[in-house]
Design a protein around this motif. Structure first.
Motif, mmCIF file in Angstrom:
data_model
loop_
_atom_site.group_PDB
_atom_site.id
_atom_site.type_symbol
_atom_site.label_atom_id
_atom_site.label_comp_id
_atom_site.label_asym_id
_atom_site.label_seq_id
_atom_site.Cartn_x
_atom_site.Cartn_y
_atom_site.Cartn_z
ATOM 1 N N LEU A 156 -39.568 41.474 -42.708
ATOM 2 C CA LEU A 156 -40.945 41.122 -43.068
ATOM 3 C C LEU A 156 -41.769 40.830 -41.817
ATOM 4 N N ARG A 157 -41.156 40.118 -40.877
ATOM 5 C CA ARG A 157 -41.861 39.806 -39.627
ATOM 6 C C ARG A 157 -42.174 41.070 -38.836
ATOM 7 N N ASP A 158 -41.184 41.949 -38.691
ATOM 8 C CA ASP A 158 -41.373 43.159 -37.893
ATOM 9 C C ASP A 158 -42.427 44.078 -38.501
ATOM 10 N N ARG A 159 -42.430 44.187 -39.831
ATOM 11 C CA ARG A 159 -43.451 45.011 -40.472
ATOM 12 C C ARG A 159 -44.845 44.430 -40.261
ATOM 13 N N ALA A 160 -44.947 43.110 -40.390
ATOM 14 C CA ALA A 160 -46.239 42.467 -40.170
ATOM 15 C C ALA A 160 -46.719 42.690 -38.738
ATOM 16 N N LEU A 204 -45.922 45.240 -36.606
ATOM 17 C CA LEU A 204 -46.311 46.625 -36.364
ATOM 18 C C LEU A 204 -47.612 46.974 -37.070
ATOM 19 N N GLU A 205 -47.768 46.503 -38.321
ATOM 20 C CA GLU A 205 -49.004 46.791 -39.054
ATOM 21 C C GLU A 205 -50.202 46.173 -38.347
ATOM 22 N N LEU A 206 -50.033 44.958 -37.830
ATOM 23 C CA LEU A 206 -51.140 44.287 -37.162
ATOM 24 C C LEU A 206 -51.460 44.942 -35.823
ATOM 25 N N LEU A 207 -50.438 45.294 -35.050
ATOM 26 C CA LEU A 207 -50.670 45.990 -33.783
ATOM 27 C C LEU A 207 -51.402 47.296 -34.002
ATOM 28 N N TYR A 208 -50.968 48.044 -35.025
ATOM 29 C CA TYR A 208 -51.502 49.385 -35.251
ATOM 30 C C TYR A 208 -52.901 49.350 -35.852
ATOM 31 N N SER A 209 -53.098 48.551 -36.898
ATOM 32 C CA SER A 209 -54.389 48.591 -37.594
ATOM 33 C C SER A 209 -55.488 47.869 -36.837
ATOM 34 N N ARG A 218 -48.913 42.498 -45.545
ATOM 35 C CA ARG A 218 -47.643 42.277 -44.857
ATOM 36 C C ARG A 218 -47.581 40.876 -44.254
ATOM 37 N N ILE A 219 -48.703 40.412 -43.718
ATOM 38 C CA ILE A 219 -48.732 39.074 -43.137
ATOM 39 C C ILE A 219 -48.566 38.024 -44.228
ATOM 40 N N GLN A 220 -49.215 38.239 -45.364
ATOM 41 C CA GLN A 220 -49.114 37.275 -46.454
ATOM 42 C C GLN A 220 -47.689 37.194 -47.007
ATOM 43 N N LEU A 221 -46.985 38.319 -46.980
ATOM 44 C CA LEU A 221 -45.589 38.293 -47.420
ATOM 45 C C LEU A 221 -44.720 37.479 -46.471
ATOM 46 N N TYR A 222 -45.108 37.474 -45.194
ATOM 47 C CA TYR A 222 -44.308 36.758 -44.197
ATOM 48 C C TYR A 222 -44.701 35.284 -44.094
ATOM 49 N N LEU A 223 -45.943 34.934 -44.486
ATOM 50 C CA LEU A 223 -46.437 33.579 -44.289
ATOM 51 C C LEU A 223 -45.830 32.496 -45.174
ATOM 52 N N PRO A 224 -45.439 32.751 -46.445
ATOM 53 C CA PRO A 224 -45.000 31.646 -47.313
ATOM 54 C C PRO A 224 -43.984 30.699 -46.718
ATOM 55 N N PRO A 225 -42.971 31.169 -45.952
ATOM 56 C CA PRO A 225 -42.025 30.206 -45.370
ATOM 57 C C PRO A 225 -42.669 29.184 -44.447
ATOM 58 N N LEU A 226 -43.909 29.451 -43.988
ATOM 59 C CA LEU A 226 -44.571 28.515 -43.084
ATOM 60 C C LEU A 226 -45.181 27.332 -43.826
ATOM 61 N N GLY A 227 -45.248 27.409 -45.174
ATOM 62 C CA GLY A 227 -45.799 26.294 -45.939
ATOM 63 C C GLY A 227 -47.082 26.681 -46.629
#
Length: 269
Positions: free
Chosen positions: A138-142, A144-149, A193-202
């Protein structure tokens, strides 16, 4: 000839001491300088049989031509010339010569190769190869998507904070070189992708990040909505690719691809 060899060795020893004691260069750097000087000295003795004080500009240019003819890379030629100039500057400082024979010799200009780029399909395969079932995936996808877009530098991505994400407005706040901030549109895919990765942060920190508004950015938001693609655009629909987009993630704009290819189907959004 023997006398010339002796003089080359004596001045070379003094030059080595100068690099170590006066210039305070690293040991490896000194050895690199001395290897280049030794090769130049052998060339001068072989073809001209003169001591360092009698070297002329034509001899230096002859040496540079010899390097070129023997297939040396332009970067190696430039490094050798830099060492030769340093050697004769040392002789100038010690009043062994009146002018440097290498002063007016120009180094070869090394061209900058074009960066290798990936096609849209290759980028999709790269991102699709990541397993989204793991936290790391999830982190890696977030990433790459952020770097690219968004076309971020890697350092800019590493410096992003939760408070820099404004998904309700469709952009993120990026701090670049010189601590200059800019607002960058973010695609729906990168946001998801970022939202999928964020929940563990609280959840509280996540809600704060998604609702907070930056200060003094109303004019920037106006320019953003009128002059850049919407944050809801697909990552491939953003025709503007910032110059600092990592070369690996660049691709030929769709308009140019249509001009240079025939019979190819449109890229899916």
């Amino acid at each position: 000839m023997a006398e010339a060899v002796k003089i080359w060795k004596e001045i070379s020893r003094s030059y080595r001491a100068y690099l170590r004691l006066e210039k305070h260069l690293a040991a490896n750097t000194i050895e690199s300088y001395m290897r280049d000087l030794e090769q130049f000295g052998h060339f001068v003795l072989l073809f001209h049989a003169v001591p360092p004080r009698e070297v002329t500009r034509q001899m230096v240019e002859h040496y540079m031509s010899w390097l070129y003819e023997h297939g040396r890379e332009k970067s190696s030629q430039a490094r050798s010339l830099s060492g030769i100039k340093s050697f004769f500057n040392f002789m100038l400082l010690n009043e062994m010569i009146e002018t440097s024979p290498a002063e007016m010799v120009e180094a070869p200009k090394a061209g900058r190769p074009l960066p290798d780029t990936l096609t849209v399909e290759e980028i999709d395969r790269l991102i699709g190869s990541i397993d989204p079932a793991t936290k790391k995936g999830l982190r890696d996808r977030a990433i790459l998507e952020l770097l690219y877009s968004c076309g971020l530098r890697v350092t800019e991505l590493c410096d992003l904070k939760i408070g820099d994400l404004f998904f309700g407005e469709g952009y993120i706040r990026v701090t670049g070189k010189g601590d200059k901030q800019r607002l960058v549109p973010v695609s729906d895919i990168a946001r998801d992708r970022i939202q999928l990765y964020l929940p563990p942060l609280g959840p509280q920190r996540r809600r704060h990040a998604l609702s907070e508004q930056p200060r003094h950015t109303s004019h920037a938001r106006h320019d953003l909505h009128h002059h850049t693609p919407s944050g809801h655009a697909c990552r491939h629909r953003q025709t503007h690719q910032p110059p600092h987009l990592p070369p690996l993630l660049r691709h030929t704009p769709a308009r140019r691809r249509r001009q240079h290819t025939s019979g190819a189907g449109a890229v899916g959004a």
